[in-house]
Design a protein around this motif. Sequence first.
Motif, mmCIF file in Angstrom:
data_model
loop_
_atom_site.group_PDB
_atom_site.id
_atom_site.type_symbol
_atom_site.label_atom_id
_atom_site.label_comp_id
_atom_site.label_asym_id
_atom_site.label_seq_id
_atom_site.Cartn_x
_atom_site.Cartn_y
_atom_site.Cartn_z
ATOM 1 N N MET A 201 1.845 14.232 -4.901
ATOM 2 C CA MET A 201 2.698 13.383 -4.410
ATOM 3 C C MET A 201 2.369 11.729 -4.193
ATOM 4 O O MET A 201 2.806 10.688 -4.662
ATOM 5 N N ILE A 202 0.776 11.588 -3.882
ATOM 6 C CA ILE A 202 0.432 10.338 -3.952
ATOM 7 C C ILE A 202 0.150 9.585 -5.139
ATOM 8 O O ILE A 202 0.717 8.364 -5.310
ATOM 9 N N GLU A 203 -0.199 10.679 -6.051
ATOM 10 C CA GLU A 203 -0.597 9.929 -7.449
ATOM 11 C C GLU A 203 0.901 9.616 -8.203
ATOM 12 O O GLU A 203 0.971 8.834 -9.076
ATOM 13 N N LEU A 204 1.834 10.450 -8.035
ATOM 14 C CA LEU A 204 3.179 10.135 -8.557
ATOM 15 C C LEU A 204 3.714 9.032 -7.989
ATOM 16 O O LEU A 204 4.519 8.086 -8.655
ATOM 17 N N THR A 205 3.708 8.726 -6.708
ATOM 18 C CA THR A 205 3.920 7.541 -6.046
ATOM 19 C C THR A 205 3.353 6.245 -6.481
ATOM 20 O O THR A 205 4.036 5.308 -6.762
ATOM 21 N N ARG A 206 1.966 6.554 -6.900
ATOM 22 C CA ARG A 206 1.143 5.338 -7.348
ATOM 23 C C ARG A 206 1.519 4.641 -8.654
ATOM 24 O O ARG A 206 1.547 3.914 -8.986
ATOM 25 N N LYS B 289 0.847 -1.364 -0.077
ATOM 26 C CA LYS B 289 -0.126 -0.037 0.057
ATOM 27 C C LYS B 289 0.782 1.039 -0.141
ATOM 28 O O LYS B 289 2.101 1.302 0.364
ATOM 29 N N ILE B 290 0.277 2.179 -0.620
ATOM 30 C CA ILE B 290 1.151 3.478 -0.162
ATOM 31 C C ILE B 290 0.608 4.231 0.978
ATOM 32 O O ILE B 290 -0.477 4.329 1.347
ATOM 33 N N VAL B 291 1.599 4.562 1.987
ATOM 34 C CA VAL B 291 1.693 4.911 3.341
ATOM 35 C C VAL B 291 1.840 6.245 3.387
ATOM 36 O O VAL B 291 2.879 6.840 3.180
ATOM 37 N N LYS C 104 5.229 15.466 6.450
ATOM 38 C CA LYS C 104 4.725 14.398 6.023
ATOM 39 C C LYS C 104 5.646 13.453 5.118
ATOM 40 O O LYS C 104 6.341 14.077 4.309
ATOM 41 N N ILE C 105 5.527 12.264 5.169
ATOM 42 C CA ILE C 105 6.285 11.442 4.508
ATOM 43 C C ILE C 105 5.334 10.394 3.507
ATOM 44 O O ILE C 105 4.529 9.863 4.142
ATOM 45 N N ILE C 106 5.674 10.262 2.365
ATOM 46 C CA ILE C 106 4.795 9.497 1.416
ATOM 47 C C ILE C 106 5.684 7.941 1.099
ATOM 48 O O ILE C 106 7.056 8.179 0.438
ATOM 49 N N ILE C 107 5.345 6.998 1.551
ATOM 50 C CA ILE C 107 5.991 5.634 1.282
ATOM 51 C C ILE C 107 5.439 4.953 0.453
ATOM 52 O O ILE C 107 4.213 4.847 0.094
ATOM 53 N N ASP C 108 6.068 4.181 -0.834
ATOM 54 C CA ASP C 108 5.538 3.496 -1.849
ATOM 55 C C ASP C 108 5.102 2.228 -1.533
ATOM 56 O O ASP C 108 5.422 1.741 -0.211
ATOM 57 N N ARG C 109 4.635 1.386 -2.503
ATOM 58 C CA ARG C 109 4.207 -0.093 -2.095
ATOM 59 C C ARG C 109 5.209 -1.021 -1.520
ATOM 60 O O ARG C 109 5.205 -2.042 -1.081
ATOM 61 N N ASN C 110 6.509 -0.719 -2.160
ATOM 62 C CA ASN C 110 7.568 -1.502 -1.594
ATOM 63 C C ASN C 110 8.332 -1.143 -0.321
ATOM 64 O O ASN C 110 9.585 -1.454 -0.166
ATOM 65 N N GLY C 111 7.979 -0.002 0.225
ATOM 66 C CA GLY C 111 8.479 0.369 1.491
ATOM 67 C C GLY C 111 9.710 1.360 1.239
ATOM 68 O O GLY C 111 10.588 1.395 2.083
ATOM 69 N N ILE C 112 9.509 2.187 0.188
ATOM 70 C CA ILE C 112 10.628 3.144 -0.265
ATOM 71 C C ILE C 112 9.937 4.390 -0.015
ATOM 72 O O ILE C 112 8.922 4.799 -0.319
ATOM 73 N N ILE C 113 10.791 5.401 0.684
ATOM 74 C CA ILE C 113 10.387 6.747 0.931
ATOM 75 C C ILE C 113 10.277 7.549 -0.333
ATOM 76 O O ILE C 113 11.585 7.630 -0.800
ATOM 77 N N ARG C 114 9.212 8.303 -0.644
ATOM 78 C CA ARG C 114 9.469 8.900 -2.233
ATOM 79 C C ARG C 114 9.289 10.294 -1.997
ATOM 80 O O ARG C 114 9.966 10.943 -2.728
ATOM 81 N N PHE C 115 8.573 10.796 -0.871
ATOM 82 C CA PHE C 115 8.503 12.189 -0.722
ATOM 83 C C PHE C 115 8.706 12.625 0.903
ATOM 84 O O PHE C 115 8.088 11.892 1.748
ATOM 85 N N ARG C 116 8.945 13.687 1.080
ATOM 86 C CA ARG C 116 8.944 14.355 2.304
ATOM 87 C C ARG C 116 8.521 15.923 2.200
ATOM 88 O O ARG C 116 9.059 16.562 1.353
ATOM 89 N N SER C 117 7.474 16.305 3.087
ATOM 90 C CA SER C 117 6.968 17.615 3.046
ATOM 91 C C SER C 117 6.980 18.191 4.215
ATOM 92 O O SER C 117 6.098 17.607 5.140
ATOM 93 N N THR C 118 7.690 19.135 4.515
ATOM 94 C CA THR C 118 7.814 19.932 5.828
ATOM 95 C C THR C 118 7.137 21.323 5.886
ATOM 96 O O THR C 118 7.091 21.972 4.847
ATOM 97 N N GLY C 119 6.444 21.644 6.997
ATOM 98 C CA GLY C 119 5.541 22.856 7.205
ATOM 99 C C GLY C 119 4.148 22.789 6.792
ATOM 100 O O GLY C 119 3.611 21.937 6.145
ATOM 101 N N TYR C 120 3.472 23.971 6.818
ATOM 102 C CA TYR C 120 2.055 24.211 6.615
ATOM 103 C C TYR C 120 1.832 24.811 5.087
ATOM 104 O O TYR C 120 2.602 25.850 5.064
ATOM 105 N N GLU C 121 1.260 24.582 4.286
ATOM 106 C CA GLU C 121 1.232 25.084 3.066
ATOM 107 C C GLU C 121 0.337 26.450 3.000
ATOM 108 O O GLU C 121 0.465 27.122 1.960
ATOM 109 N N GLY C 122 -0.364 26.648 4.043
ATOM 110 C CA GLY C 122 -1.046 28.004 4.239
ATOM 111 C C GLY C 122 -2.642 27.904 3.665
ATOM 112 O O GLY C 122 -3.368 28.787 4.015
ATOM 113 N N SER C 123 -2.992 26.817 3.098
ATOM 114 C CA SER C 123 -4.451 26.607 3.158
ATOM 115 C C SER C 123 -4.815 25.329 3.010
ATOM 116 O O SER C 123 -3.883 24.549 2.462
#
Length: 615
Positions: A608-613, A485-487, A578-597
């Motif tokens: 990020m989720i769809e690129l990981t998918r 699963k994408i986590v 926030k960290i996005i992990i792919d189906r094989n347990g690999i970290i693909r993205f890190r996102s730090t801070g609040y985007e403002g809205s």
Amino acid sequence: MLLSLQVVSQTLKVLPLQPSPGDTIEISYDPTGGALESDPLTSCRILLYSDFQMNSRKVPLVKDNGVYKAFVPTDSLAQLIAFSFSAEKKTDRETNGITRFYRNGKTVEGAYYLTAELYLGQSGKNLFGFDKEYAKAISFYEKEREFHPDGKFRISVIQGYLKCLLKADSVHAVREANALLDSVNSKGKLTDLDMLFKFRVYEAINQGEAAQKTLADLQKAYPSSPVIFSRRYKEVVSPQPAEEMETLALALIADYNMINGAEFNYFLPSVYGELCKQYSKELNLEKFHEYLSKLTNPAAIAYNCHLAAISLLEAGQEISEAEKLGRRSIELADSSGLEKSNPMQYGGYLSVLGEALLKQQRDKESLLYLSKAHALSKGASPEIDLLYATSLARDKQFQIALPFFESSIQHAEVDSALKKLFHDTWLAVHGNDDKFQWTLDTLLARSAANRKEVLKKEMLNEKAPSFQLKDLQGKRVGLEQLKGKIVVLDFWADWCVPCKMAFPGMQQLLDLYDKDKDVVILFIHTLDNFAVDLKPKIKKYLQDRKFSFRVLMDERLKNDVSSYQVATPYGIKALPQKIIIDRNGIIRFRSTGYEGSSEKLVSKMKDMIELTRML
């Protein structure tokens, strides 16, 4: 002499060949035959390392017969400089523009060490395409040890070398670490630096229990050692509730006589600065001003006023106070000549004050600051350009505002309020709706495509550390059981205001993927002392706001209270993250801070989720 680095056909020339710290560096970049051959350039990003501190900024380029030139002054502590060239949508990741500094015919201390770090870090990946090149990094660590075997930072060099070697050849790394430990133990009575060396070696090869025992022995044998001070200082400035940070800070200041003593007085402003930042993030203005009053450096005061103003604007609170802080940051920046020394930073200060005035409907005043911020940024900040367009539209200068809306929307996240203002501007200029929706959809499509291209360059390839934690109901949740699963992991803390500001958007994201069995979103509460059971408070907070989050509670390590079971191995040093992990347990993205809205947050996380998918 000239250094000529030629890859494909493009050429970078650096003068002098072996620069000394303090030299002015001259660069000549010919993009012919490379990725940027047909793109106009306006600036070059430089990474200048001085006394192990990295300063990243852009320098303007002057074009002369197809060749771009620039001059970069350096200081007497310079160690390494790297150049990265990019156009609007592309970066020349093939030109390895890295130059080390020399003194008396050999590289200065840290030059090769920092080169190794560049080959392992995110800057090297994003700017030059280095994808954790362990073999090259090891060779640079070895050169650093060869040229500076007794250097001031030799312990950090050896630790970095062993960590890298452990990835490439674990048997060799452990063998070499044991030989280093044997050589230290053979000395008999160990100094505090000897014990620090042992601690770092154990830490490098993941022998945590031995490392913590060595640290405990060090603290017992040398309680007043600078080594222990450094450890305690690190604990003070690590992410944590402001009250806990203050308790640790005051104890550190008292124990080491930092106010009246000479040895550790140098660190006092940074301790006060960290307290300023943390209290401003928690919107505690009384405490923020208490510690701001203890700072004496105008640049530090300006910077902390700027950060506090941003926190207030993001929270939508105390806007008039944000204005006051913004004005003070600019006054201090003016007195120090920041506009000339760092125009981009000065432009950022101006834009924050302009935004504060916009939020108070003082449109003409805001326009004065945002027009100057726009001029200083030279189109490099779509966010500033959007603010500038907003102030123009609010001032009914629609004809001028429209092209800025059109150029910046395709490079920035926009919410519904900005879309409406763009629509109003369009109507004022064109008198009708014709082609508006088509134009908006086209710009938004370009924005989405541009964001995805940027995210692709930021994509990671790191093995996600395994973990098991209990949720609020006491049920254990482990990463292993989510394989396939994408986590999405949202690291947060009850004391973190920006974390909670992001929660409405995270609930929208959760609802968006509610029926998607391939995506799991977990919220990990961390970076807390866990002295009190927070589960009842968190449950009530979620229930009152109808957040359907699955919260896992991180745990402090028993043998090292400054480390956490999950946050530490995941390298969480700032919240929210926030960290996005792919189906094989690999970290693909890190996102730090609040985007403002919430709109911007959901859009970014979805990308990020769809690129990981797609992997």
